[in-house]
Scaffold this motif. Structure first.
Motif, PDB file in Angstrom:
ATOM      1  N   THR A  42      -1.852  -8.364   3.016  1.00  0.00           N
ATOM      2  CA  THR A  42      -2.505  -7.872   4.477  1.00  0.00           C
ATOM      3  C   THR A  42      -2.916  -7.691   5.474  1.00  0.00           C
ATOM      4  N   VAL A  43      -3.630  -6.274   4.334  1.00  0.00           N
ATOM      5  CA  VAL A  43      -5.027  -5.651   3.776  1.00  0.00           C
ATOM      6  C   VAL A  43      -5.822  -7.201   4.348  1.00  0.00           C
ATOM      7  N   VAL A  92       0.836  -1.435  -0.062  1.00  0.00           N
ATOM      8  CA  VAL A  92       0.074  -0.310  -0.079  1.00  0.00           C
ATOM      9  C   VAL A  92       0.806   1.143   0.207  1.00  0.00           C
ATOM     10  N   GLY A 109       8.210  -1.415   8.454  1.00  0.00           N
ATOM     11  CA  GLY A 109       8.011  -1.829   6.941  1.00  0.00           C
ATOM     12  C   GLY A 109       6.550  -1.642   6.815  1.00  0.00           C
ATOM     13  N   ARG A 110       6.256  -1.053   5.583  1.00  0.00           N
ATOM     14  CA  ARG A 110       4.877  -1.365   4.793  1.00  0.00           C
ATOM     15  C   ARG A 110       3.605  -1.766   4.927  1.00  0.00           C
ATOM     16  N   LEU A 111       2.961  -1.551   4.474  1.00  0.00           N
ATOM     17  CA  LEU A 111       1.699  -2.490   5.057  1.00  0.00           C
ATOM     18  C   LEU A 111       1.774  -3.256   3.578  1.00  0.00           C
ATOM     19  N   PRO A 112       1.830  -4.422   3.151  1.00  0.00           N
ATOM     20  CA  PRO A 112       1.280  -5.855   2.197  1.00  0.00           C
ATOM     21  C   PRO A 112      -0.029  -4.993   2.202  1.00  0.00           C
ATOM     22  N   LEU A 152      -6.417  -9.560   6.720  1.00  0.00           N
ATOM     23  CA  LEU A 152      -6.750  -9.328   8.150  1.00  0.00           C
ATOM     24  C   LEU A 152      -8.205  -9.178   8.267  1.00  0.00           C
ATOM     25  N   ASN A 181       7.805  -7.298   7.294  1.00  0.00           N
ATOM     26  CA  ASN A 181       6.456  -6.014   6.911  1.00  0.00           C
ATOM     27  C   ASN A 181       5.296  -6.769   7.916  1.00  0.00           C
ATOM     28  N   GLY A 182       5.534  -7.223   9.415  1.00  0.00           N
ATOM     29  CA  GLY A 182       4.631  -8.174   9.623  1.00  0.00           C
ATOM     30  C   GLY A 182       3.227  -6.861  10.455  1.00  0.00           C
ATOM     31  N   GLY A 183       4.069  -5.631  10.497  1.00  0.00           N
ATOM     32  CA  GLY A 183       2.768  -4.816  11.139  1.00  0.00           C
ATOM     33  C   GLY A 183       3.332  -4.501  12.480  1.00  0.00           C
ATOM     34  N   ALA A 230      -1.151 -11.174  10.979  1.00  0.00           N
ATOM     35  CA  ALA A 230      -0.517 -10.063   9.905  1.00  0.00           C
ATOM     36  C   ALA A 230       1.031 -10.344   9.756  1.00  0.00           C
TER      37      ALA A 230
END
Lengths: 422, 422
Positions: free
Chosen positions: A50-51, A29, A44-47, A54, A236-238, A296
């Protein structure tokens, strides 16, 4: 550097166009294309995946399936994701599991290691280690009547590998180091130090927080005993996602988790009054894992597996060497110092630059020119390169903006006391 | 029971229509109106507001604001939500904070308490305590050379309050109990036992996991020293959501967190090499909190504050007494035993029923008639009443289905060995 001769935005874009991993950026994202995000080594950024994941966990698994989801995947998630991380760090199936925070895992494994070396008094580490790791080692030592010996790094940049090896002796219970150190990005030779520990009968525990997903780690190749690491940086796990821990398979039965909670019990649903540890890695768990944050972690890890760690590392080196060449040509003359190793074999995926006005420069980068690095006292502007989404054009543009901040003295508008968490 | 005379679905619906808190059910995601969910004491339902809150955290805070969100609310979240939980359990501002799991928090506070009572050898608890709590107490005792004395409950239902008070003496360092016990739902008189501990110079540590959000807890009124608790049961915080811990204000400066991580350090961003604890509750933190799971806790807690704990508790008692009246009239003759206290003042918000075929009845409830309780060996079908969304009509219908399972012997189709995590 062959690229150095051709510094221009157009040339950087050509490098991006030619790079085999550039397309992975699209998997994240990215809402503000002008923002140059150089803090993937912190969060890390949001893959994109992942959105969706979740949404599934929240709406269907929690909202609809409710407590049944524990039997439909939640209980196994920590190990399933652990096995995927294992493939990124050279561990075998059944050796890695997600749990707690890096600090809590370090505490558990340190106490387990000390209990396995009851006649030895010393934990060895260095002063480049992440302070939280030092605090945990101090705690564990205080609780068990041991001592922590902190080997200093002469230049503050390169890990004192030889001094550490020389200090290991038959009083050493444990050598505990950050594999990639958080300020300079120096990377230890894990195999050499682990071998030195083993020769003296000590155990080696590695913190992989700044390594996992950015440098090649071969835990088995290095015969590493224990490791911990964080999942919210290059994996990038949040934010604050559960950490991982590794215990080499043949050691698992011999080590005890000092925080013996029900999830680490042999049969958690027996509700027996006396603790009996589970077999394998499961025994190093304590309490119920935070499922949303745990779930996530998986999509980001899968992206790295899809790209392949060798390719990810190669790209990290290409990007880092490009940034260093830019530094040499465009920044070194502006009062910057390189606070990271030159040798890419001894350097992780971030580059730290020092400057007399580093703190205010960092503020100006964030506030005036939409570049987001982070700052680590006393004078480290950390430029983090996340191999899956940082681009050559971003690095080119970041250096242009950094030059502008210094040449136009934009930093003078800012007050160093304003530094907030970044 | 005045309601007992009028048992019918229509009458139950009238009770729902007349109850002041019935409307709160609409604030939760309920996709299958036929499902009777009686396991909110294990995993609470998903509040609608949590879906929106998580979307904000994922998409905007993580996806767009990235690492900047630490300075824009994430660092304060654990204390902010802690202050809201404090209002549910009779604590003051600054005394409650979210962190880790219940087990890890219990470990930290137990070691802190033992360090504060260095000359005393005994931790007192009972055999109704959650096994994970016993494991943690055993760990802490083993690590520090103390012992755990487990007082047995004579009938397996009522906590041995008098025997515990009689056992407290000048060798008692800590009394640690579940305020509401997980099998029978018995609720201890916190003030009486805490006072007995204090008279002998011991500390009292309460696990509020089955109490928070379901029974009235007055930590200050009881002069409780320490407490821990879980947020994913009656607080509806989501699977494995971070737990909370309470340290009475005047004790905070005197107790040390044995897992001294960077988030509990006085200035986490100083990155000093030696640990100095933060002031107040912050010092009991260790590693970075899992933000997604942490953020999910707040909307559920806000729902309880909006309803008011006195009202929530009153409704829990109304629903529980209704269920007991149904049990007396419709279940007692079918081979069921009441494994919970009769006295509502000594009972939390779930009722445990025993039956010779309890395990298979539990399976039939889940598989054949869409009722979801849980089962705790050897013979407890736990019927959890979540005051904000369980209704009188659901309890009426659940008992009808439970009767059907027994009368029609539906349970005979099932194999007790099939019991999975529920």
């Amino acid at each position: 550097m062959s690229v150095a001769a051709s510094f221009s935005l157009a040339a950087a874009r050509q490098l991006d166009a030619a790079d085999p991993l550039t397309a992975f950026r699209e998997r994240f994202v990215i809402d503000d294309p002008d923002l140059i995000y150089l803090d993937g080594n912190s969060l890390g950024r949001l893959p994109r995946a992942t959105v969706a994941r979740l949404d599934e966990v929240i709406q269907r698994e929690w909202g609809q399936r409710l407590v049944r989801s524990w039997g439909e995947g939640w209980f196994e998630a920590a190990g399933r994701i652990g096995d995927k991380i294992a493939r990124l760090v050279g561990a075998a199936e059944g050796e890695v599991i997600l749990a707690d925070s890096t600090s809590v895992n370090l505490y558990k494994l340190t106490l387990a290691a000390l209990a396995a070396r009851p006649d030895r008094q010393t934990i060895l580490t260095d002063d480049l280690n992440f302070p939280s790791d030092l605090y945990i080692l101090q705690s564990a030592a205080a609780l068990t009547g041991r001592r922590v010996r902190v080997i200093p790094a002469a230049d503050g940049i390169h890990g004192p590998a030889e001094a550490i090896c020389a200090a290991i002796n038959d009083d050493t219970a444990l050598v505990s180091l950050s594999h990639t150190v958080f300020k300079s990005g120096y990377v230890y030779d894990m195999a050499t130090i682990t071998a030195a520990a083993h020769r003296a009968g000590a155990l080696a525990l590695w913190d992989l927080s700044h390594s996992a997903g950015s440098v090649l780690v071969d835990l088995h190749g290095a015969a590493a005993d224990l490791a911990v690491g964080c999942t919210y940086k290059y994996l990038n796990g949040g934010p604050g996602a559960p950490a991982f821990l590794y215990v080499r398979g043949d050691l698992q039965g011999a080590l005890d988790n000092p925080i013996s909670g029900w999830i680490g019990q042999r049969d958690p649903f027996d509700f027996a009054l006396d603790y009996a540890p589970a077999a394998g890695r499961q025994r190093f768990l304590s309490g119920t894992p935070p499922i949303l944050s745990l779930a996530a972690v998986e999509p980001g890890v899968e992206l790295l597996l899809e790209a392949g760690m060798a390719e990810v590392r190669a790209r990290s080196v290409r990007l880092s060497e490009y940034l260093l060449a830019l530094y040499d040509e465009r920044l070194a003359s502006l009062g910057f110092r390189l606070n990271s190793p030159r040798d890419p074999a001894r350097r992780g995926s971030h580059i730290s630059l020092g400057h007399e006005e580093g703190l205010r420069i960092n503020l100006a980068l964030i506030r005036d020119v939409n570049v987001l690095p982070d700052f680590r006292r006393p004078d480290n502007i950390r430029l983090g390169i996340a191999p899956l989404y940082t681009t050559f054009s971003e690095l080119y543009e970041a250096v242009e903006r950094l030059r502008r901040v210094v040449v136009e003295r934009l930093y003078e508008r800012h007050d160093a006391a304003d530094l907030r968490v970044t």
